[in-house]
Design a protein around this motif. Structure first.
Motif, PDB file in Angstrom:
ATOM      1  N   PHE A 259      56.284 -20.512-135.093  1.00  0.00           N
ATOM      2  CA  PHE A 259      54.954 -20.809-135.618  1.00  0.00           C
ATOM      3  C   PHE A 259      54.790 -22.309-135.853  1.00  0.00           C
ATOM      4  O   PHE A 259      53.755 -22.889-135.526  1.00  0.00           O
ATOM      5  N   CYS A 263      51.769 -24.211-134.055  1.00  0.00           N
ATOM      6  CA  CYS A 263      50.559 -24.313-134.872  1.00  0.00           C
ATOM      7  C   CYS A 263      50.557 -25.456-135.876  1.00  0.00           C
ATOM      8  O   CYS A 263      49.591 -25.600-136.628  1.00  0.00           O
ATOM      9  N   GLY A 343      47.242 -16.760-140.710  1.00  0.00           N
ATOM     10  CA  GLY A 343      46.392 -16.132-139.708  1.00  0.00           C
ATOM     11  C   GLY A 343      46.576 -14.642-139.579  1.00  0.00           C
ATOM     12  O   GLY A 343      45.788 -13.975-138.899  1.00  0.00           O
ATOM     13  N   ARG A 569      45.691 -18.867-134.822  1.00  0.00           N
ATOM     14  CA  ARG A 569      47.080 -18.387-134.690  1.00  0.00           C
ATOM     15  C   ARG A 569      47.312 -17.815-133.298  1.00  0.00           C
ATOM     16  O   ARG A 569      48.353 -18.063-132.673  1.00  0.00           O
TER      17      ARG A 569
END
Length: 744
Positions: A259, A263, A343, A569
């Motif tokens: 992640f 992101c 998200g 996301r």
């Protein structure tokens, strides 16, 4: 006797009227947990502290003296004469000094009505006569409004009100709810424009039935509903605790690297600080424990729980109302990103749940029914919490969110719909700064501390003395708010006052556009009907709404998740955030470029100037000043002050701290530090962390010359310093005090 329903910031309620007086109120039938605030309304509306007629301070009228603000008496004048004086003064200031010398305060929750909204009325008037110096943000969220667009992108309030998970989503998906600063149903009594169904407490009942773990990380157990787990934490140390949780995630292999890579940006710049490589201090649980008062084992267990379950981190508004308030808001987003759940439904991070009743409600947004303020020709804007600094330091440079500009030199303050001597910090210092402008004009229904410190005072109607439409984007009810009683004394609506002044200044047609207030309400309502129709929502005509009194709009949002971070996301490239990188900014090149030592390029723990870590014998206790439970801010305080035993305000103190001072429950005490002192009534409780005291805001500030504030206003004690050079929010929760018995 007649009974009708009206709305307010604390919800809808029924009102009984007889012989031109409000005689009683009752809860609205459709509200499952109605607020008790309206019970005091009849006494407040008809209180002896109502301003009866236009008034001008005697010293100002005689010689333009500024030193008597708050202590002078007032001369009652006919409306036309008072309006002429005010118009002449406005004209003199704008011609002599320019409109940049006029500050349009008007910060406050004046009415739930859409048209008779004092802030909109005041700003429209000032814009039409050439503009004014405006303010940015609010005392509630100003710091967050500055920092979070750098981190998550876009206007923070839009994210707060439109894109956070609703209670239904949280109930369905969340397994662990970690509440920094708690979620307090007391605060959720109120909401901008009104909250008709009070449901926060109901949702926590549902969470308990489901078996959700709800963990209150706060200095007070009562900051969350009954049944929540309590981790007492030292005020001002939340960022240290969050860093320690992040340290456990990183060292125990629980960080979601995938992640972070997809992101976020900047974790590689933040990690050396987290691990202690950049400053020699690993942010381990052992490092954090003495700072935050939470033992290392508890921190480790919490981090593992958060990583192994669907976790939502929530952060109260109170955390950013403290010195370095930017840091816990930023760090909470970093912690959520490291967990990798941003998200997902019922996970990630959220702000302000429980701060007002509307956060957590999911509705289709409807546009319209807004009285246009027009364009402000003056571009100067200051952070709202820096009013005192502005008055004390005209033309002196200050920093704010990457800008360095001089404070304006204010000659005239125009205030309507608020009470800065409630909101602001260090009120004794503000009182001194308030003597600097040449003229202060105020609209107010009551003789508040602000009205007493004005030069020209116009008596304004309350929402119960005029007709309006009540509706809020965070509520699905709409009300025709009828005029329940005639104006008290010679009070007039803000619109009438501004229309009369605009006419005298040659801008009457621009302000009114030839319409009465009733005609404006009808026009705005019809525009709203048309815009609602475009969204597939049928709204009855105004006559029908008047006849019904209220209706529920079919705008409840459906679906499991409404966060804008869900599409981000799924595909950060296709749905980037409005940050420079398009990602969550763990490290911000923009902020780093500002060069602020008190807010560097990634979140850090910076101890406040006043907190338990700097406590002394003269001021050993940390003061927190939460919102009151018996009113909204300082509204209706005039009547509450008459209730036996209600004033001075109660201060919550731990039994051990009380015993050391020979204090018992019910004792009259003084709370004091070098900035001031106030009376309070001691209440002993083990639901507050030892070394911390809590004194709610809202008691009216006393008169000049009082060596001790008689009512219990905590803002005689709080510090008037900015959160940092970036946010410049208020630092109300960074204050040290002592408490002692008061023998008189």
């Amino acid at each position: 006797m007649r009974t009708q329903v009206t709305s307010s910031h604390w919800g809808a309620f029924e009102v009984d009227v007889e012989d031109g007086r409000i005689i009683a109120t009752r809860p609205f039938a459709e509200d499952p947990h109605p607020s008790a605030i309206p019970a005091i309304l009849p006494e407040a509306v008809h209180h002896r502290s109502r301003i009866a007629r236009p008034s001008v301070r005697r010293g100002w009228l005689k010689s333009r003296d500024r030193g008597g603000r708050g202590s002078d008496d007032f001369v009652d004048l006919p409306w036309d004469e008072a309006l002429d004086i005010a118009a002449d003064e406005l004209d003199r200031v704008r011609k002599t000094h320019g409109n940049e010398a006029i500050f349009g305060g008007s910060y406050g929750w004046g009415s739930a009505g859409r048209f008779h909204h004092a802030q909109s009325q005041a700003h429209r008037f000032l814009n039409k006569i050439g503009g004014y110096v405006a303010s940015f943000g609010s005392y509630s969220t100003g710091c967050a409004q500055a920092i979070m667009p750098h981190v998550l992108g876009g206007p923070f309030l839009k994210f707060l009100y439109e894109h956070q998970d609703g209670w239904e989503t949280i109930c369905e998906h969340t397994e662990t709810l970690v509440m920094f600063g708690g979620i307090n149903p007391k605060n959720a009594q109120v909401s901008m424009g009104g909250v008709t169904r009070h449901e926060t407490a109901h949702w926590f009942d549902r969470f308990a039935e489901k078996g959700m773990r709800c963990i209150n990380v706060s200095p007070q157990r009562t900051d969350a509903p009954e049944g929540c787990e309590w981790i007492p934490v030292t005020p001002g140390s939340d960022t240290a605790l969050m860093l320690a949780l992040a340290y456990v995630l990183e060292t125990d292999g629980l960080t979601d690297r995938s992640f972070l890579d997809r992101c976020t940006v900047g974790f590689d710049r933040f990690r050396p600080y987290l691990m202690g490589q950049s400053d020699g201090a690993p942010k381990s649980p052992e490092w954090a424990a003495p700072l935050c008062g939470v033992d290392a084992q508890t921190i480790r267990a919490l981090a593992h729980r958060m990583a192994s379950t669907r976790t939502l981190i929530t952060v109260a508004w109170s955390l950013q109302r403290a010195e370095h308030g930017e840091q816990p808001y930023w760090m909470s987003a970093v912690l959520a990103a490291m967990l990798g759940q941003v998200g997902l439904p019922g996970a990630g991070v959220g702000y302000g749940y429980g701060a007002i009743g509307g956060v957590g409600k999911s509705f289709k947004g409807l546009r319209g029914m807004t009285f246009s303020q027009g364009e402000n020709p003056v571009q100067t804007v200051i952070p709202v919490a820096r009013i005192g600094d502005m008055l004390r330091n005209p033309r002196q440079p200050y920093d704010f969110n990457g800008r360095r500009e001089p404070y304006p030199d204010i000659k005239l303050i125009y205030w309507a719909g608020g009470n800065p001597f409630h909101h602001h910090q260090d009120l004794n210092a503000l009182h001194d700064a308030w003597t600097r402008p040449q003229t202060i004009i105020v609209h107010d229904p009551w003789w508040t501390a602000t009205a007493k410190r004005a030069d020209i005072v116009f008596p304004a109607t309350t929402p119960y003395e005029r007709a309006d439409i009540g509706r809020a984007n965070l509520d699905d009810y709409m009300f025709h708010m009828p005029q329940l009683i005639p104006p008290v004394g010679e009070a007039r609506d803000d619109y009438e006052i501004f229309a009369a002044l605009a006419e005298r200044l040659g801008h009457g047609e621009e302000f009114t556009e030839g319409r009465s207030s009733a005609e404006w309400i009808e026009l705005l309502y019809e525009e709203f009907r048309g815009l609602a129709r475009e969204e597939g929502v049928d709204v009855p005509d105004l006559d029908t709404l008047r006849e019904r009194n209220w209706m529920r709009l079919p705008i409840a949002a459906r679906g499991p998740n409404r966060t804008l971070l869900a599409p981000f996301r799924e595909d950060p490239e296709a749905h980037p955030l409005q940050t420079p990188s398009g990602r969550i900014e763990i490290f911000s090149e923009t902020i780093e470029g500002f060069g602020y030592a008190d807010c560097p390029g990634h979140p850090v723990f910076l101890p406040p100037g006043e907190w338990r870590g700097t406590a002394t014998g003269a001021a050993p206790l940390h003061l927190v000043s939460p919102q009151p439970g018996d009113k909204l801010h300082s509204q209706l305080e005039s009547a509450l002050a008459d209730v036996a035993g209600a004033r001075p305000e109660s201060v919550i103190i731990h039994p051990a701290d009380a015993a050391a001072r020979a204090i018992t429950t019910g004792d009259l005490v003084q709370v004091f530090n070098a900035r001031g002192a106030c009376r309070a009534r001691a209440v002993l409780s083990e639901d507050i962390l030892q070394g911390v005291v809590a004194l709610p805001t809202g008691a009216w500030f006393g008169d000049p010359g009082d060596n001790i504030d008689p009512h219990g206003n905590p803002n005689v004690l709080t510090r008037d310093v900015g959160t940092s050079r970036l946010g410049q929010g208020c630092s109300a929760h960074s204050a040290l005090v002592d408490v002692a018995p008061l023998n008189d």
